[in-house]
Design a protein around this motif. Structure first.
Motif, PDB file in Angstrom:
ATOM      1  N   ALA A   1      54.167  33.151  47.380  1.00  0.00           N
ATOM      2  CA  ALA A   1      53.075  34.068  47.054  1.00  0.00           C
ATOM      3  C   ALA A   1      53.116  34.466  45.591  1.00  0.00           C
ATOM      4  O   ALA A   1      52.079  34.587  44.925  1.00  0.00           O
ATOM      5  CB  ALA A   1      53.134  35.300  47.949  1.00  0.00           C
TER       6      ALA A   1
ATOM      7  N   ALA B   1      50.286  33.615  42.713  1.00  0.00           N
ATOM      8  CA  ALA B   1      49.672  34.678  41.913  1.00  0.00           C
ATOM      9  C   ALA B   1      49.815  34.432  40.422  1.00  0.00           C
ATOM     10  O   ALA B   1      49.353  35.221  39.611  1.00  0.00           O
ATOM     11  CB  ALA B   1      50.295  36.018  42.276  1.00  0.00           C
TER      12      ALA B   1
ATOM     13  N   HIS C   1      56.748  43.862  38.716  1.00  0.00           N
ATOM     14  CA  HIS C   1      55.844  43.975  39.857  1.00  0.00           C
ATOM     15  C   HIS C   1      56.640  44.448  41.067  1.00  0.00           C
ATOM     16  O   HIS C   1      57.812  44.100  41.239  1.00  0.00           O
ATOM     17  CB  HIS C   1      55.172  42.639  40.175  1.00  0.00           C
TER      18      HIS C   1
ATOM     19  N   GLU D   1      43.085  46.898  51.135  1.00  0.00           N
ATOM     20  CA  GLU D   1      41.949  46.485  50.310  1.00  0.00           C
ATOM     21  C   GLU D   1      40.843  47.538  50.330  1.00  0.00           C
ATOM     22  O   GLU D   1      40.198  47.804  49.305  1.00  0.00           O
ATOM     23  CB  GLU D   1      41.423  45.141  50.802  1.00  0.00           C
TER      24      GLU D   1
ATOM     25  N   LEU E   1      47.753  43.744  42.817  1.00  0.00           N
ATOM     26  CA  LEU E   1      47.470  42.548  42.034  1.00  0.00           C
ATOM     27  C   LEU E   1      46.949  41.429  42.925  1.00  0.00           C
ATOM     28  O   LEU E   1      45.992  40.735  42.599  1.00  0.00           O
ATOM     29  CB  LEU E   1      48.731  42.096  41.298  1.00  0.00           C
ATOM     30  N   GLN E   2      47.600  41.255  44.093  1.00  0.00           N
ATOM     31  CA  GLN E   2      47.188  40.193  45.013  1.00  0.00           C
ATOM     32  C   GLN E   2      47.792  40.454  46.377  1.00  0.00           C
ATOM     33  O   GLN E   2      48.877  41.039  46.499  1.00  0.00           O
ATOM     34  CB  GLN E   2      47.640  38.826  44.502  1.00  0.00           C
ATOM     35  N   SER E   3      47.091  40.030  47.446  1.00  0.00           N
ATOM     36  CA  SER E   3      47.630  40.130  48.802  1.00  0.00           C
ATOM     37  C   SER E   3      47.332  38.839  49.549  1.00  0.00           C
ATOM     38  O   SER E   3      46.381  38.127  49.232  1.00  0.00           O
ATOM     39  CB  SER E   3      47.022  41.329  49.541  1.00  0.00           C
ATOM     40  N   SER E   4      48.156  38.547  50.564  1.00  0.00           N
ATOM     41  CA  SER E   4      48.005  37.318  51.322  1.00  0.00           C
ATOM     42  C   SER E   4      48.071  37.627  52.817  1.00  0.00           C
ATOM     43  O   SER E   4      49.087  38.141  53.301  1.00  0.00           O
ATOM     44  CB  SER E   4      49.107  36.313  50.954  1.00  0.00           C
TER      45      SER E   4
END
Length: 401
Positions: free
Chosen positions: A57, A61, A90, A110, A131-134
């Motif tokens: 992940a 990213a 992070h 989100e 920053l980002q999610s999965s």
């Protein structure tokens, strides 16, 4: 067909504080000093290294030149890591659970991100930017905030360094959050959670540890406690729900001199406001009663003397009461709607007691039994839940001293 199991056969431990007196008091001795368990319960840290899906992940990213620190996740909670990268630090967390539940929590995160930028009054630092999610791996990557490294509220509560003015800030924040126009999609119901007090579902029984089953066996034999939980659930079911954090604990509140932040919004939902305020109050009390990390290790690994138990809990409760008063008083002042909610403070106190019971169950997740210290904290929770008005009177009195 739905199946529930009640664990009501003979049990080798008893819950302190089971007297019939109406006025709540710190629990006496008895079973607190029984046994010689040395399971470290929920406050001990567990070190892990990132699994492959977390590293994948991070690569997806675009985070390169990684230096990943070892996790310091608490038992029973989601593992996390601090990642050093070319663009800074992070914070990385991997959500645990069934795929549908992980997906729900990612969606809540989100939704909070959207509301955080839209709703007036929360402030820019209410949560660390995602920053980002999965959804596949359950990994959430946050932008790390350097100034918050040493700002966790929990460790300073354990060493009794937190002042009432800090709790005033948190009370005001919660009032603003609960009065906001946030739009979480999920609604949390205490009724759903409280059903386990009457009997465990078969999956819950199968997945429970021996330590947790010993606690459930104790609770399933306690009819007075079951009635108290049922009454709390009934009162909460009639409350007007508000947007809330959904899982607020003291370790998710970071306070520095000039800034502060509330983390971990994956349970962002609509709920009874007294549940959120009371749970945070209960977590504060549980953290203070547990003491510092070194004290917790020493105390969980040996028998307790009766006078020592009573004296230790009494002094720690005295420290916690002004903090609880500052939290509740500032919340109620900032949110006038509580004046029309006649049972708000009783429900909040009841939920504080329930949270201490949950901490006892969490302590049982790591071993065959539960330490005397964890049982003692659970006994305090039982006493609060059965006499919330008595406990609230103590909190109010602390504000007049």
């Amino acid at each position: 067909r739905s199946t529930t199991l009640q664990l009501s056969d003979r049990c080798c431990m008893s819950l302190p504080g089971q007297s019939s007196g109406r006025r709540w008091q710190p629990p006496g001795a008895g079973s607190l000093c029984d046994g010689n368990e040395h399971h470290m319960a929920e406050l001990l840290l567990v070190s892990t290294t990132p699994p492959v899906e977390v590293m994948d992940a991070l690569t997806a990213a675009g985070i390169r030149s990684l230096e990943v620190s070892v996790s310091a996740s608490q038992t029973g909670r989601n593992p996390w890591w601090i990642v050093e990268a070319t663009d800074g630090k992070h914070f990385v967390k991997q959500l645990q659970g069934e795929p549908d539940d992980v997906r729900r929590r990612l969606e809540a995160t989100e939704q909070f991100e959207q509301d955080r930028h839209r709703v007036v009054g929360w402030g820019p630092d209410v949560g660390a930017p995602v920053l980002q999610s999965s959804a596949v791996s359950g990994v959430v990557i946050y932008t790390h905030v350097e100034t918050m490294d040493e700002a966790q509220l929990g460790p300073r509560l354990r060493t009794q360094e937190v002042q009432p003015m800090e709790m005033v800030k948190i009370g005001k924040f919660l009032a603003a959050l609960h009065s906001s126009g946030g739009t979480p999609a999920h609604t949390k119901s205490f009724t759903q959670m409280s059903t386990a007090v009457a009997g465990l579902s078969l999956p819950a029984f199968i997945n429970a540890t021996a330590g947790q089953l010993s606690v459930w066996r104790l609770l399933h034999r306690d009819r007075e406690f079951q009635v108290g939980v049922a009454n709390l659930a009934k009162a909460s079911a009639g409350a007007v729900t508000v947007p809330g954090h959904g899982d607020l604990r003291v370790d998710q509140v970071l306070i520095a001199e000039d800034s502060w932040m509330v983390c971990d919004w994956e349970e962002y939902s609509r709920l009874d406001p007294a549940w959120e305020v009371g749970s945070l109050a209960g977590d504060l009390l549980s953290t203070v009663l547990g003491g510092s990390q070194s004290e917790f290790v020493q105390q969980a690994s040996r028998p307790w003397e009766t006078a020592e138990v009573a004296g230790t809990f009494e002094s720690r409760i005295r420290y916690a009461l002004p903090l609880l008063h500052a939290l509740l008083d500032s919340y109620c002042r900032e949110r006038p709607a509580t004046k029309a909610d006649e049972s708000f403070r009783d429900r909040a106190a009841g939920f504080a007691g329930w949270h201490l019971i949950e901490r006892m169950l969490a302590a049982g997740s790591v071993g065959m039994s539960v330490s005397g210290l964890a049982r003692g904290i659970g006994g305090v929770g039982r006493g609060i839940l059965l006499d919330p008005q008595g406990f609230d009177a103590m909190v109010i009195e602390a504000g007049t001293g």
